[in-house]
Design a protein around this motif. Structure first.
Motif, short mmCIF file in Angstrom:
data_model
loop_
_atom_site.label_atom_id
_atom_site.label_comp_id
_atom_site.label_asym_id
_atom_site.label_seq_id
_atom_site.Cartn_x
_atom_site.Cartn_y
_atom_site.Cartn_z
N TRP A 3 -0.25 -2.46 10.64
CA TRP A 3 0.28 -3.62 9.93
C TRP A 3 0.41 -3.38 8.42
CZ3 TRP A 3 2.28 -8.23 11.59
CH2 TRP A 3 2.18 -8.50 12.95
N LEU A 4 -0.39 -2.46 7.87
CA LEU A 4 -0.44 -2.29 6.41
C LEU A 4 0.13 -0.97 5.93
CD1 LEU A 4 -4.08 -3.63 5.96
CD2 LEU A 4 -1.97 -4.90 5.51
N SER A 5 0.72 -0.18 6.82
CA SER A 5 1.17 1.17 6.45
C SER A 5 2.25 1.15 5.36
CB SER A 5 1.70 1.89 7.69
OG SER A 5 2.77 1.16 8.27
N ALA A 6 2.99 0.05 5.21
CA ALA A 6 4.06 -0.01 4.22
C ALA A 6 3.53 -0.19 2.79
CB ALA A 6 5.03 -1.14 4.55
N LEU A 7 2.28 -0.62 2.64
CA LEU A 7 1.72 -0.83 1.31
C LEU A 7 1.41 0.51 0.64
CD1 LEU A 7 -0.88 -3.68 1.98
CD2 LEU A 7 1.26 -3.88 0.70
N PRO A 8 1.42 0.56 -0.69
CA PRO A 8 0.96 1.79 -1.37
C PRO A 8 -0.49 2.08 -0.98
CG PRO A 8 2.05 0.31 -2.92
CD PRO A 8 1.89 -0.46 -1.64
N GLY A 9 -0.75 3.30 -0.53
CA GLY A 9 -2.10 3.62 -0.06
C GLY A 9 -2.47 2.82 1.17
N ALA A 26 -6.03 -0.13 4.82
CA ALA A 26 -6.42 -0.40 6.20
C ALA A 26 -7.90 -0.09 6.41
CB ALA A 26 -5.57 0.43 7.16
N SER A 27 -8.38 0.95 5.73
CA SER A 27 -9.80 1.30 5.83
C SER A 27 -10.68 0.16 5.30
CB SER A 27 -10.10 2.58 5.04
OG SER A 27 -9.36 3.66 5.54
N VAL A 28 -10.24 -0.46 4.21
CA VAL A 28 -11.00 -1.57 3.65
C VAL A 28 -11.02 -2.75 4.62
CG1 VAL A 28 -11.12 -3.25 1.76
CG2 VAL A 28 -10.56 -0.87 1.27
N GLY A 83 -6.82 -4.58 -4.24
CA GLY A 83 -6.00 -4.57 -5.46
C GLY A 83 -6.17 -3.28 -6.24
N LEU A 84 -7.40 -2.78 -6.34
CA LEU A 84 -7.67 -1.55 -7.07
C LEU A 84 -6.97 -0.35 -6.41
CD1 LEU A 84 -9.14 -0.20 -9.40
CD2 LEU A 84 -11.13 0.08 -7.92
N ILE A 85 -7.00 -0.28 -5.09
CA ILE A 85 -6.35 0.84 -4.38
C ILE A 85 -4.84 0.81 -4.62
CG2 ILE A 85 -5.77 1.74 -2.08
CD1 ILE A 85 -8.58 0.78 -1.20
N ILE A 86 -4.23 -0.36 -4.49
CA ILE A 86 -2.79 -0.47 -4.65
C ILE A 86 -2.37 -0.07 -6.07
CG2 ILE A 86 -0.85 -2.10 -4.72
CD1 ILE A 86 -2.18 -3.58 -2.38
N VAL A 87 -3.08 -0.56 -7.07
CA VAL A 87 -2.76 -0.22 -8.47
C VAL A 87 -2.93 1.28 -8.70
CG1 VAL A 87 -3.48 -0.51 -10.86
CG2 VAL A 87 -3.29 -2.51 -9.37
N ARG A 88 -4.00 1.85 -8.19
CA ARG A 88 -4.28 3.29 -8.38
C ARG A 88 -3.17 4.15 -7.78
NH1 ARG A 88 -5.56 7.44 -10.42
NH2 ARG A 88 -7.34 8.78 -10.00
N VAL A 89 -2.73 3.79 -6.57
CA VAL A 89 -1.69 4.59 -5.90
C VAL A 89 -0.33 4.35 -6.54
CG1 VAL A 89 -0.50 4.95 -3.69
CG2 VAL A 89 -2.98 4.67 -3.74
N LYS A 90 -0.08 3.15 -7.04
CA LYS A 90 1.16 2.88 -7.76
C LYS A 90 1.27 3.76 -9.01
CE LYS A 90 3.92 -0.49 -6.15
NZ LYS A 90 5.39 -0.30 -6.04
N LEU A 91 0.16 3.91 -9.72
CA LEU A 91 0.16 4.71 -10.94
C LEU A 91 0.23 6.20 -10.64
CD1 LEU A 91 -2.60 2.79 -12.98
CD2 LEU A 91 -0.12 2.73 -13.35
#
Length: 257
Positions: free
Chosen positions: A91-97, A102-104, A190-198
């Protein structure tokens, strides 16, 4: 010597003892006893050490801890948590990281039935780390995510630490549970998404064809655990039973499932 100076000395001694691997419980008891003896004399010190542990241990709310541990053990041994990571991944594979996110979510679901950080880290590490490495995720990101996600066991209901904190600080345990869910999930994801975006190279996009049929089939595998979580914490937050009773309800419900 003033009380403040005695307190600071005791804190320094406590840090020294803990740094030298003296068991934390013994260090706290010993330093507290000496500090009270120093400030108020022997009668106050012996009175405190004879009264406080018994008063704390006799708190009825503590009876929920073995019940929640039993719920987690039954759920884990029955395989109720098996499909959590798979469902979150699809369900979450499209998100950055997406795999890290999904692990979280998987860790949150596991923590909701186990309440233990150590058990959560061990289980999710075995399931999710090989999966992230397989899709060329940076090993540091994968390991860091799982190490942090494991701490959700201390934040997500039925967190044993929160139950103990609520008793000590006289704070409503149901409110602590709600706060733990929001801070834990939103902050980590939120932290994972921001980190992978950068830095996208930390977590390359997963090139896998995922259909809606695959997603809904995976969702079906999580129904038992969703029933358990909603039954226990839905009833708790709705006021149908207390945190103490919630442990017993969860144990019985996990056995029935």
């Amino acid at each position: 010597m003033s009380n403040l100076e005695i307190g600071l000395i005791c804190i320094g001694v406590l840090v020294f003892l803990v740094a030298n691997r003296v068991p934390i419980g013994f260090a706290l008891i010993g330093v507290s006893f000496v500090g009270i003896y120093w400030i108020s004399g022997p009668r106050a010190a012996w009175g405190t050490i004879s009264l406080v542990p018994q008063t704390f241990a006799a708190t009825w709310t503590l009876s929920s801890i073995p019940m929640f541990l039993m719920m987690g053990y039954v759920s884990y041994r029955a395989g109720l948590t098996r499909g959590l990571f798979k469902c979150a991944r699809l369900w979450l594979s499209a998100l950055p990281g997406g795999l890290a996110v999904a692990s979280v979510f998987g860790a949150a679901g596991f923590a909701a039935v186990a309440g233990s950080s150590i058990a959560c880290s061990a289980a999710m590490g075995r399931i999710a780390f090989p999966e992230m490495v397989k899709y060329n995720y940076d090993p540091k990101l994968a390991a860091g995510t799982l190490a942090v996600a494991g701490t959700l066991g201390a934040l997500i209901p039925p967190s044993i630490l929160m139950i103990l904190y609520g008793i000590i600080a006289q704070v409503p345990i149901a409110s602590l549970f709600v706060g733990g869910i929001s801070v834990g999930l939103i902050g980590y994801i939120g932290l994972i998404i921001v980190r992978v975006k950068l830095k996208p190279e930390l977590a390359p996009a997963v090139n896998e064809e995922i259909t809606w049929g695959m997603r809904f089939r995976a969702l079906r595998e999580t129904i038992p655990i969703l029933v358990l979580v909603l039954g226990v914490f839905g009833g708790l937050l709705a006021g149908f039973f207390t945190p103490t009773e919630a442990g017993a309800v969860g144990s019985v419900l996990s056995i029935l499932i």
